[in-house]
Each structure stands twice: as structure tokens, then as C-alpha cells.
Design a protein around this motif. Structure first.
Motif, mmCIF file in Angstrom:
data_model
loop_
_atom_site.group_PDB
_atom_site.id
_atom_site.type_symbol
_atom_site.label_atom_id
_atom_site.label_comp_id
_atom_site.label_asym_id
_atom_site.label_seq_id
_atom_site.Cartn_x
_atom_site.Cartn_y
_atom_site.Cartn_z
ATOM 1 N N THR A 1 50.918 32.493 44.357
ATOM 2 C CA THR A 1 50.312 33.649 45.024
ATOM 3 C C THR A 1 51.053 34.926 44.652
ATOM 4 O OG1 THR A 1 49.523 32.304 46.856
ATOM 5 C CG2 THR A 1 49.740 34.665 47.271
ATOM 6 N N TYR A 2 52.387 34.856 44.644
ATOM 7 C CA TYR A 2 53.192 36.011 44.240
ATOM 8 C C TYR A 2 52.772 36.484 42.854
ATOM 9 C CZ TYR A 2 57.156 38.366 42.036
ATOM 10 O OH TYR A 2 57.934 39.236 41.315
ATOM 11 N N ASN B 1 49.360 38.310 42.302
ATOM 12 C CA ASN B 1 49.198 39.708 42.727
ATOM 13 C C ASN B 1 49.273 40.689 41.570
ATOM 14 O OD1 ASN B 1 48.992 39.416 45.623
ATOM 15 N ND2 ASN B 1 51.164 38.882 45.604
ATOM 16 N N LEU C 1 49.774 45.855 39.214
ATOM 17 C CA LEU C 1 48.998 45.020 40.114
ATOM 18 C C LEU C 1 47.723 44.567 39.417
ATOM 19 C CD1 LEU C 1 49.267 47.207 43.334
ATOM 20 C CD2 LEU C 1 50.402 45.015 42.933
ATOM 21 N N PHE D 1 52.620 48.593 47.645
ATOM 22 C CA PHE D 1 51.396 47.863 47.362
ATOM 23 C C PHE D 1 50.139 48.584 47.881
ATOM 24 C CE2 PHE D 1 54.734 44.824 46.989
ATOM 25 C CZ PHE D 1 54.362 44.083 45.889
#
Length: 128
Positions: A58-59, A62, A90, A123
Motif C-alpha cells: 500500500t505504501y 501511493n 504521487l 500528501f
């Protein structure tokens, strides 16, 4: 410890950078204990081998690209501390750079717990 022996913290930093560049988390996962717990700034806790894989995938998911540069690290008394800056893009191409600190609890040469604290405001992407 001789200079050619790497601490678990140093191995963790190298494995994270390898995962970031390759997208393959297997080397990083090999450093985690079977009953590891992982936490970030969310309220969620990831547990065990499947949880560790989900956390790291998941990290990486991103980002289009990400690279952690470690500015300070120390390991003593079963605790590894890493201060870092991460930069990249991102998903969608927006550039990102943020700083943080990660802690690893160590048992038997493995990571038994991982916690990370970072600048989550990095983010937030302003509308175009």
C-alpha cells in the motif's frame, strides 16, 4: 561489532530503499518477525506477515516513484530509530517531499514492530 556487520536497522534501511526502487517488498518482508505489527498515522494496525505485505505494498502504491534518504539512524537496546526525507511523485504525477521518523522494535534480529510518523500535509494536493 566489526565494521562489516550490519545492524538490523541498517539492513532495514537498505531493504526499504531496494523495495522503493524495484517495487519488490520481499527483501523488506524477510526482516519482519511473523507476528510483526505496523502502524502509521492512521488508526489502523497491520499484523503478521500478510499485514506487513499489505502495509508495504500500500505504501509503494501511493507513488509513481519514491526514494527515502536516511539522515540519522541509531540502534540500541532493541530499538532502531531512523530519521528520513522521502521524495518522489504521487500517483498522478504530483511531486511530493516529506520528512519523518520511523521506529523499529527488534527481537531476535527481526522487526517485531514498526511505527512511522511523518508530515502528512505533504500528501494534500491542492485542486488545479
Amino acid at each position: 561489532m566489526t565494521n562489516d556487520q550490519q545492524t538490523t536497522t541498517q539492513a532495514f534501511m537498505a531493504a526499504l530503499q531496494a523495495a522503493e526502487s524495484s517495487g519488490d517488498v520481499s527483501g523488506l518482508l524477510a526482516l519482519h518477525a511473523p507476528d510483526v505489527t505496523l502502524r502509521n498515522l492512521t488508526q489502523q494496525t497491520w499484523e503478521g506477515e500478510a499485514g506487513a505485505r499489505a502495509f508495504w505494498e500500500t505504501y509503494l502504491g501511493n507513488f509513481e516513484e519514491i526514494r527515502s534518504e536516511f539522515t540519522h539512524s541509531h540502534e540500541a537496546g532493541g530499538l532502531g530509530v531512523m530519521e528520513w526525507t522521502a521524495s518522489g511523485r504521487l500517483r498522478g504525477g504530483h511531486p511530493v517531499e516529506y520528512r519523518g521518523v520511523s521506529l523499529i522494535e527488534l527481537a531476535g534480529g527481526k522487526v517485531s514492530a514498526f511505527r512511522t510518523y511523518y508530515d502528512s500535509a505533504a500528501f494534500v494536493v491542492a485542486p488545479a
